[in-house]
Scaffold this motif. Structure first.
Motif, mmCIF file in Angstrom:
data_model
loop_
_atom_site.group_PDB
_atom_site.id
_atom_site.type_symbol
_atom_site.label_atom_id
_atom_site.label_comp_id
_atom_site.label_asym_id
_atom_site.label_seq_id
_atom_site.Cartn_x
_atom_site.Cartn_y
_atom_site.Cartn_z
ATOM 1 N N VAL A 170 5.059 14.817 -5.058
ATOM 2 C CA VAL A 170 4.681 15.237 -3.708
ATOM 3 C C VAL A 170 3.180 15.103 -3.494
ATOM 4 C CG1 VAL A 170 6.624 16.831 -3.534
ATOM 5 C CG2 VAL A 170 4.454 17.662 -4.428
ATOM 6 N N ASN A 171 2.812 14.850 -2.234
ATOM 7 C CA ASN A 171 1.397 14.737 -1.894
ATOM 8 C C ASN A 171 1.243 14.892 -0.379
ATOM 9 O OD1 ASN A 171 -1.423 14.155 -2.490
ATOM 10 N ND2 ASN A 171 -1.090 12.236 -1.389
ATOM 11 N N ASN A 172 0.220 15.602 0.034
ATOM 12 C CA ASN A 172 -0.106 15.772 1.452
ATOM 13 C C ASN A 172 -1.421 15.051 1.719
ATOM 14 O OD1 ASN A 172 -0.592 16.557 4.053
ATOM 15 N ND2 ASN A 172 -0.676 18.758 3.642
ATOM 16 N N THR A 173 -1.347 13.897 2.378
ATOM 17 C CA THR A 173 -2.552 13.099 2.622
ATOM 18 C C THR A 173 -3.473 13.743 3.651
ATOM 19 O OG1 THR A 173 -1.354 11.790 4.273
ATOM 20 C CG2 THR A 173 -1.402 10.952 2.013
ATOM 21 N N ASN A 174 -2.953 14.746 4.355
ATOM 22 C CA ASN A 174 -3.752 15.399 5.387
ATOM 23 C C ASN A 174 -4.176 16.818 5.006
ATOM 24 O OD1 ASN A 174 -3.515 13.192 7.258
ATOM 25 N ND2 ASN A 174 -1.413 13.877 7.678
ATOM 26 N N GLY A 175 -3.980 17.180 3.769
ATOM 27 C CA GLY A 175 -4.343 18.529 3.352
ATOM 28 C C GLY A 175 -4.464 18.636 1.849
ATOM 29 N N SER A 176 -4.880 19.803 1.378
ATOM 30 C CA SER A 176 -5.120 20.009 -0.049
ATOM 31 C C SER A 176 -3.911 20.553 -0.785
ATOM 32 C CB SER A 176 -6.301 20.972 -0.246
ATOM 33 O OG SER A 176 -6.070 22.193 0.424
ATOM 34 N N TYR A 177 -2.804 20.777 -0.071
ATOM 35 C CA TYR A 177 -1.590 21.244 -0.715
ATOM 36 C C TYR A 177 -0.392 20.817 0.124
ATOM 37 C CZ TYR A 177 -1.790 24.888 2.860
ATOM 38 O OH TYR A 177 -1.849 25.561 4.050
ATOM 39 N N VAL A 178 0.800 20.904 -0.475
ATOM 40 C CA VAL A 178 2.039 20.510 0.199
ATOM 41 C C VAL A 178 2.778 21.777 0.637
ATOM 42 C CG1 VAL A 178 4.267 19.356 -0.077
ATOM 43 C CG2 VAL A 178 2.212 18.404 -1.157
ATOM 44 N N PRO A 179 3.042 21.926 1.940
ATOM 45 C CA PRO A 179 3.721 23.138 2.426
ATOM 46 C C PRO A 179 5.197 23.157 2.060
ATOM 47 C CG PRO A 179 3.410 21.589 4.227
ATOM 48 C CD PRO A 179 2.689 21.003 3.041
ATOM 49 N N LEU A 180 5.757 24.356 2.064
ATOM 50 C CA LEU A 180 7.162 24.567 1.773
ATOM 51 C C LEU A 180 7.839 25.262 2.949
ATOM 52 C CD1 LEU A 180 6.781 25.933 -1.855
ATOM 53 C CD2 LEU A 180 7.871 23.759 -1.253
ATOM 54 N N VAL A 181 9.163 25.120 3.034
ATOM 55 C CA VAL A 181 9.923 25.857 4.040
ATOM 56 C C VAL A 181 11.088 26.559 3.356
ATOM 57 C CG1 VAL A 181 9.333 24.205 5.858
ATOM 58 C CG2 VAL A 181 11.499 23.957 4.602
ATOM 59 N N ALA A 182 11.585 27.583 4.026
ATOM 60 C CA ALA A 182 12.805 28.269 3.598
ATOM 61 C C ALA A 182 13.824 28.155 4.727
ATOM 62 C CB ALA A 182 12.512 29.730 3.286
ATOM 63 N N PHE A 183 15.100 28.123 4.384
ATOM 64 C CA PHE A 183 16.145 28.023 5.394
ATOM 65 C C PHE A 183 16.811 29.378 5.604
ATOM 66 C CE2 PHE A 183 15.680 23.540 4.415
ATOM 67 C CZ PHE A 183 15.781 22.977 5.690
ATOM 68 N N ASN A 184 16.949 29.751 6.873
ATOM 69 C CA ASN A 184 17.601 31.001 7.225
ATOM 70 C C ASN A 184 19.113 30.841 7.152
ATOM 71 O OD1 ASN A 184 15.093 32.310 7.933
ATOM 72 N ND2 ASN A 184 15.103 31.065 9.810
ATOM 73 N N SER A 185 19.822 31.959 7.214
ATOM 74 C CA SER A 185 21.278 31.930 7.121
ATOM 75 C C SER A 185 21.919 31.163 8.276
ATOM 76 C CB SER A 185 21.837 33.360 7.073
ATOM 77 O OG SER A 185 21.429 34.093 8.215
ATOM 78 N N ASP A 186 21.211 31.068 9.416
ATOM 79 C CA ASP A 186 21.753 30.334 10.561
ATOM 80 C C ASP A 186 21.432 28.844 10.520
ATOM 81 O OD1 ASP A 186 19.065 30.311 11.121
ATOM 82 O OD2 ASP A 186 19.218 31.357 13.038
ATOM 83 N N GLY A 187 20.782 28.394 9.433
ATOM 84 C CA GLY A 187 20.467 26.979 9.279
ATOM 85 C C GLY A 187 19.101 26.577 9.760
ATOM 86 N N SER A 188 18.388 27.461 10.448
ATOM 87 C CA SER A 188 17.045 27.152 10.913
ATOM 88 C C SER A 188 16.049 27.261 9.761
ATOM 89 C CB SER A 188 16.639 28.107 12.037
ATOM 90 O OG SER A 188 16.626 29.447 11.573
ATOM 91 N N ALA A 189 14.883 26.642 9.947
ATOM 92 C CA ALA A 189 13.862 26.630 8.895
ATOM 93 C C ALA A 189 12.657 27.454 9.317
ATOM 94 C CB ALA A 189 13.434 25.194 8.603
ATOM 95 N N LYS A 190 11.991 28.018 8.342
ATOM 96 C CA LYS A 190 10.758 28.752 8.605
ATOM 97 C C LYS A 190 9.732 28.370 7.540
ATOM 98 C CE LYS A 190 12.176 32.861 5.984
ATOM 99 N NZ LYS A 190 12.403 34.333 6.046
#
Length: 334
Positions: free
Chosen positions: A273-293
């Motif tokens: 993984v690599n983020n060319t526009n930042g110093s770290y790679v963001p993460l997401v979590a998925f809610n029980s309804d399928g949406s992401a945060k």
């Protein structure tokens, strides 16, 4: 020992700390529901998770042993001296009186379960099997027969547990006995999966506690067993006892052969993984309804490899799971 992603640069850490951005991590934070505490002579389980002191792996100098597991009398006998450690097989046989037919029967049952769990969590099947053999005396221990518990993991499993005495080791006291609650599983598979989850996700105070057992961080099973020494077991020759079993029974033949919904454990299960526009790679979590945060307190270091076992499609992107509920978007794949 290969440490491809054990060390995160101090520059990245400093930058993140200075800007109050997420900690760069090498494993998922997960609540470990079994950090033990001694109370009234019986070791009880504290189900309240503690905050990690750090999410940055700092090398293999961990001195705090995992108090959520206990080791069998067989481990004690096998690890009291280097000579005993080299005779682990004979000690286990003498302690349990098992036959070669019983050994093979245990392997016939345990191997596919261990392979599935090891593949899911990116660890060595051979190490899992050696631990199970050593801790449970080929599945003949009281804990294994009463609770399908092959690894001495303390606490409860969905409320089920068994209580029994166990031996503990300390440099000042040597071996001593306490009573403890141990998880009771419906089958061996849940025991293997629980062990794999522990190795991948660590303990409540350090999610990277067992990072040295992950396949992507090792060159062979010996790196993994060395990392377990002093962490999983306080016995002084735990690693050499495991190595002896792996070599005697050629347990490495079972490494890398499992298949799960995530596929086989090969290099194809590792992403960079690599983020060319930042110093770290963001993460997401998925809610029980399928949406992401968005996850705001954790992230991945740039240009690091990660084991992944599942993918998920969302809003036109593919997300790769790198922890229990932490996912990285395909646009950050290097």
């Amino acid at each position: 020992m290969s440490k491809k992603n054990l060390l995160t640069s101090a520059l990245v850490l400093g930058t993140l700390a200075a800007t109050a951005t997420p900690s760069v991590v090498s494993a998922a934070t997960t609540e470990d529901a079994s950090q033990a505490a001694s109370q009234a002579g019986t070791e009880q389980v504290n189900n309240k998770s503690e905050d990690n002191k750090t999410n940055i792996i700092a090398g293999s100098d961990e001195k705090k042993a995992d108090t959520t597991v206990a080791n069998s009398a067989t481990v004690q006998a096998a690890s009291e001296s280097a000579t005993n450690a080299s005779k682990t097989t004979a000690i286990i046989q003498a302690a349990s009186g098992i036959t070669q037919a019983q050994q093979q029967a245990f392997l016939n049952t345990a191997v596919p379960m261990a392979q599935k769990a090891a593949s899911q969590y990116g660890v060595y099947t051979s190490v899992m099997l050696a631990q199970a053999i050593l801790e449970s005396a080929w599945g003949t221990s009281t804990l294994a027969t009463q609770g399908h518990n092959l690894f001495g993991i303390k606490g409860d499993y969905n409320g089920a547990y068994v209580t029994m005495p166990t031996s503990e080791w300390s440099a000042s006291q040597g071996w001593y006995t306490i009573n403890a609650n141990f998880r009771k599983y419906p089958s061996y598979y849940e025991s293997f999966a629980d062990n794999g989850n522990k190795l991948r996700n660590g303990v409540s105070w350090n999610s990277s506690y067992y990072s040295g057992t992950w396949k992507e961080n090792t060159s062979s099973y010996k790196d993994a067993t060395a990392w377990l020494q002093g962490r999983y077991a306080t016995a002084p020759n735990y690693a050499s006892s495991l190595n002896n079993l792996i070599q005697t029974y050629n347990l490495t033949q079972y490494d890398g052969n499992a298949e799960t919904n995530g596929g086989s454990q090969t290099n194809s299960n590792t992403i960079s993984v690599n983020n060319t526009n930042g110093s770290y790679v963001p993460l997401v979590a998925f809610n029980s309804d399928g949406s992401a945060k968005k996850i705001t307190n954790r992230a991945l270091a740039n240009n690091t490899p990660w084991y992944t076992d599942q993918t998920k499609s969302y809003n036109g992107h593919t997300y790769y799971r790198v922890a229990t509920n932490e996912w990285v978007e395909d646009s950050y794949l290097a």
